[in-house]
Design an enzyme around this catalytic site. Sequence first.
Site, PDB file in Angstrom:
ATOM      1  N   GLU A  57       0.826  -1.210   0.000  1.00 18.41           N
ATOM      2  CA  GLU A  57       0.000   0.000   0.000  1.00 18.41           C
ATOM      3  C   GLU A  57       0.859   1.257   0.000  1.00 18.41           C
ATOM      4  O   GLU A  57       0.566   2.211  -0.716  1.00 18.41           O
ATOM      5  CB  GLU A  57      -0.951   0.002   1.199  1.00 18.41           C
ATOM      6  CG  GLU A  57      -2.067  -1.003   1.098  1.00 18.41           C
ATOM      7  CD  GLU A  57      -2.959  -0.797  -0.116  1.00 18.41           C
ATOM      8  OE1 GLU A  57      -3.302   0.362  -0.432  1.00 18.41           O
ATOM      9  OE2 GLU A  57      -3.318  -1.792  -0.764  1.00 18.41           O
ATOM     10  N   GLY A 110     -19.598  -2.635  15.109  1.00 15.74           N
ATOM     11  CA  GLY A 110     -21.037  -2.818  15.241  1.00 15.74           C
ATOM     12  C   GLY A 110     -21.700  -3.261  13.956  1.00 15.74           C
ATOM     13  O   GLY A 110     -22.847  -3.709  13.961  1.00 15.74           O
ATOM     14  N   GLU A 123      -7.347   4.746  -7.774  1.00 13.34           N
ATOM     15  CA  GLU A 123      -6.546   5.759  -7.087  1.00 13.34           C
ATOM     16  C   GLU A 123      -5.995   6.829  -8.026  1.00 13.34           C
ATOM     17  O   GLU A 123      -5.125   7.607  -7.642  1.00 13.34           O
ATOM     18  CB  GLU A 123      -5.378   5.071  -6.360  1.00 13.34           C
ATOM     19  CG  GLU A 123      -5.831   4.073  -5.327  1.00 13.34           C
ATOM     20  CD  GLU A 123      -4.719   3.177  -4.814  1.00 13.34           C
ATOM     21  OE1 GLU A 123      -4.853   2.681  -3.688  1.00 13.34           O
ATOM     22  OE2 GLU A 123      -3.726   2.938  -5.539  1.00 13.34           O
TER      23      GLU A 123
END
Length: 181
Positions: free
Chosen positions: A91, A114, A139
């Site tokens: 990355e 959650g 990108e």
Amino acid sequence: MDPIQRVASREVYRNNWMTVREDEIRRPDGSAGIYGVIDKPAYALVVAQDGDRFRLVEQFRYPVGERRWEFPQGTAPDLAEVPPEELAARELREETGLRAGSMVTLGQLDVAPGMSSQRGWVFLATELTEGEPERELEEQDMRSAWFSRDEVEKLILTGGITDAQSIAAWAQLMLAERLRP
């Protein structure tokens, strides 16, 4: 025994980057319920530090409809089994062109526990050498720049950096610096 048990699960949506599923669950008191869960591959986030400078990337984030500064980060669904350190190096190279001589783990983050199973690892990259970015098609609008420590903190305080993972990674870096022997 888990406090919540999955009774059934069905896939609602899938693409190369994520799966959405709906789980029927049973709570400890026996009552039924559902959970919508977003499954995404693990990601790596890299805090690239050169002295008092830090490398950030900026790109348009479609879901919020705005350009955002953040630390280089991402997933590789096609390489889901790659060790986090390798994903981090990939990355960093793709988004900034930087190569790190040292990559130290700062910690782990859960994106949105959650509703999502996605977890990430945060790394501090130092001993950096410059190179050309190797960005993916998604990108192409990305840019990257160096920022001083004061500039990063000002961006966090003024809303220039709102990415929760980047802010949490900054907190992990600050704690690591403070607690280092």
